[in-house]
Design a protein around this motif. Structure first.
Motif, PDB file in Angstrom:
ATOM      1  N   THR A 135     -12.403  46.684  68.760  1.00 45.77           N
ATOM      2  CA  THR A 135     -12.968  47.157  67.494  1.00 45.77           C
ATOM      3  C   THR A 135     -11.863  47.410  66.471  1.00 45.77           C
ATOM      4  O   THR A 135     -11.979  47.024  65.307  1.00 45.77           O
ATOM      5  CB  THR A 135     -13.793  48.431  67.733  1.00 45.77           C
ATOM      6  N   GLU A 136     -10.789  48.050  66.901  1.00 48.49           N
ATOM      7  CA  GLU A 136      -9.674  48.324  65.999  1.00 48.49           C
ATOM      8  C   GLU A 136      -9.032  47.013  65.524  1.00 48.49           C
ATOM      9  O   GLU A 136      -8.739  46.854  64.330  1.00 48.49           O
ATOM     10  CB  GLU A 136      -8.641  49.199  66.704  1.00 48.49           C
ATOM     11  N   SER A 158      -6.242  46.432  79.557  1.00 46.75           N
ATOM     12  CA  SER A 158      -7.013  47.670  79.517  1.00 46.75           C
ATOM     13  C   SER A 158      -7.490  48.006  80.918  1.00 46.75           C
ATOM     14  O   SER A 158      -7.899  47.115  81.664  1.00 46.75           O
ATOM     15  CB  SER A 158      -8.235  47.522  78.601  1.00 46.75           C
ATOM     16  N   SER A 172      -9.870  54.229  62.393  1.00 41.82           N
ATOM     17  CA  SER A 172      -9.972  54.375  63.843  1.00 41.82           C
ATOM     18  C   SER A 172      -9.305  55.668  64.279  1.00 41.82           C
ATOM     19  O   SER A 172      -8.332  56.106  63.666  1.00 41.82           O
ATOM     20  CB  SER A 172      -9.265  53.219  64.553  1.00 41.82           C
ATOM     21  N   ARG A 187      -7.683  57.295  67.842  1.00 42.65           N
ATOM     22  CA  ARG A 187      -7.246  57.062  69.217  1.00 42.65           C
ATOM     23  C   ARG A 187      -7.228  58.418  69.901  1.00 42.65           C
ATOM     24  O   ARG A 187      -6.494  59.317  69.499  1.00 42.65           O
ATOM     25  CB  ARG A 187      -5.870  56.413  69.249  1.00 42.65           C
ATOM     26  N   THR A 247      -5.464  54.494  61.065  1.00 45.73           N
ATOM     27  CA  THR A 247      -5.527  54.878  62.479  1.00 45.73           C
ATOM     28  C   THR A 247      -4.924  56.264  62.641  1.00 45.73           C
ATOM     29  O   THR A 247      -3.857  56.543  62.079  1.00 45.73           O
ATOM     30  CB  THR A 247      -4.763  53.875  63.365  1.00 45.73           C
ATOM     31  N   ILE A 299     -14.193  50.615  78.366  1.00 41.47           N
ATOM     32  CA  ILE A 299     -14.165  51.523  77.220  1.00 41.47           C
ATOM     33  C   ILE A 299     -12.889  51.335  76.402  1.00 41.47           C
ATOM     34  O   ILE A 299     -12.962  51.101  75.187  1.00 41.47           O
ATOM     35  CB  ILE A 299     -14.373  52.988  77.655  1.00 41.47           C
ATOM     36  N   PRO A 300     -11.699  51.405  77.025  1.00 40.02           N
ATOM     37  CA  PRO A 300     -10.505  51.177  76.205  1.00 40.02           C
ATOM     38  C   PRO A 300     -10.446  49.752  75.653  1.00 40.02           C
ATOM     39  O   PRO A 300      -9.949  49.540  74.550  1.00 40.02           O
ATOM     40  CB  PRO A 300      -9.334  51.461  77.141  1.00 40.02           C
ATOM     41  N   LYS A 305     -12.572  49.748  72.512  1.00 45.70           N
ATOM     42  CA  LYS A 305     -11.892  50.452  71.425  1.00 45.70           C
ATOM     43  C   LYS A 305     -10.824  49.570  70.792  1.00 45.70           C
ATOM     44  O   LYS A 305     -10.698  49.492  69.563  1.00 45.70           O
ATOM     45  CB  LYS A 305     -11.264  51.746  71.950  1.00 45.70           C
ATOM     46  N   LYS A 306     -10.038  48.907  71.632  1.00 48.55           N
ATOM     47  CA  LYS A 306      -8.978  48.039  71.128  1.00 48.55           C
ATOM     48  C   LYS A 306      -9.562  46.866  70.343  1.00 48.55           C
ATOM     49  O   LYS A 306      -9.051  46.513  69.274  1.00 48.55           O
ATOM     50  CB  LYS A 306      -8.134  47.510  72.289  1.00 48.55           C
TER      51      LYS A 306
END
Length: 185
Positions: free
Chosen positions: A27-28, A16, A40, A42, A108, A20-21, A24-25
């Motif tokens: 959490t998913e 990443s 989720s 994206r 997603t 931030i990214p 997100k990854k």
């Protein structure tokens, strides 16, 4: 549409470019591994009023803010660099459609503009609204940038919620510049 499509079924890359990214990854991945009932989204590169004036991911904010201030951005943009851009209003509507859908078939969803927008197109839109704007565009692409620009596949969110981006870049950049005139930063 140039470049490959990023599908929601594609595995997320481990690396990443920032926290931030990475969050997100994580959490998913956590939701998928733990069985948590979560959906989720994206997101593409979001732009518009109240956005960061200088993004590490996209040139649009610094070009628009520079044009609104009558200054030259401190970092140039490369004409052929491109990214999937999503106006903040399209982003909010896409998220709301996912949240309020009666039934979702997937866990997603991509929310974006669904196409690559090059920095040259951004500069053209700015010049249409502010012909005197100083836009330092360099030819080509950022050194080391990938050859193909990917954009988000919107087929899943369109099928399940009816989402389609509606905000075209040219009139929205003009509106963004007008908004910045009344909200200087």
């Amino acid at each position: 549409m140039p470049g490959p499509l990023w599908s929601e079924d594609a595995p997320l890359p481990i690396a990443s470019p920032g926290w931030i990214p990475a969050a997100k990854k994580a959490t998913e991945a956590y939701a998928a591994a733990s069985g948590v009932d979560a959906v989720s989204v994206r997101l593409a590169a979001i732009w518009g009023p109240l956005g960061r004036p200088d993004s590490p991911f996209v040139a649009l904010p610094r070009l628009v803010h520079g044009a609104a201030r009558g200054t030259v951005p401190d970092r140039p943009a490369y004409a052929e660099d491109g990214i999937d851009l999503c106006h903040v209003e399209d982003c909010a509507r896409g998220i709301a459609l996912v949240q309020t859908a009666e039934r979702l078939a997937h866990r997603t969803y991509n929310v974006g503009g669904g196409r690559v927008v090059r920095d040259a197109e951004v500069a053209d839109a700015i010049r249409a609204a502010r012909p005197d704007a100083a836009l330092p565009l360099l030819a080509g692409r950022t050194p080391g940038a990938p050859d193909a620009d990917a954009h988000l596949d919107l087929g899943r969110i369109t099928a399940d919620t009816g989402y389609r981006p509606v905000h075209d870049i040219r009139p929205r950049i003009a509106a963004y510049l007008d908004w910045l005139d009344g909200h200087p930063r």
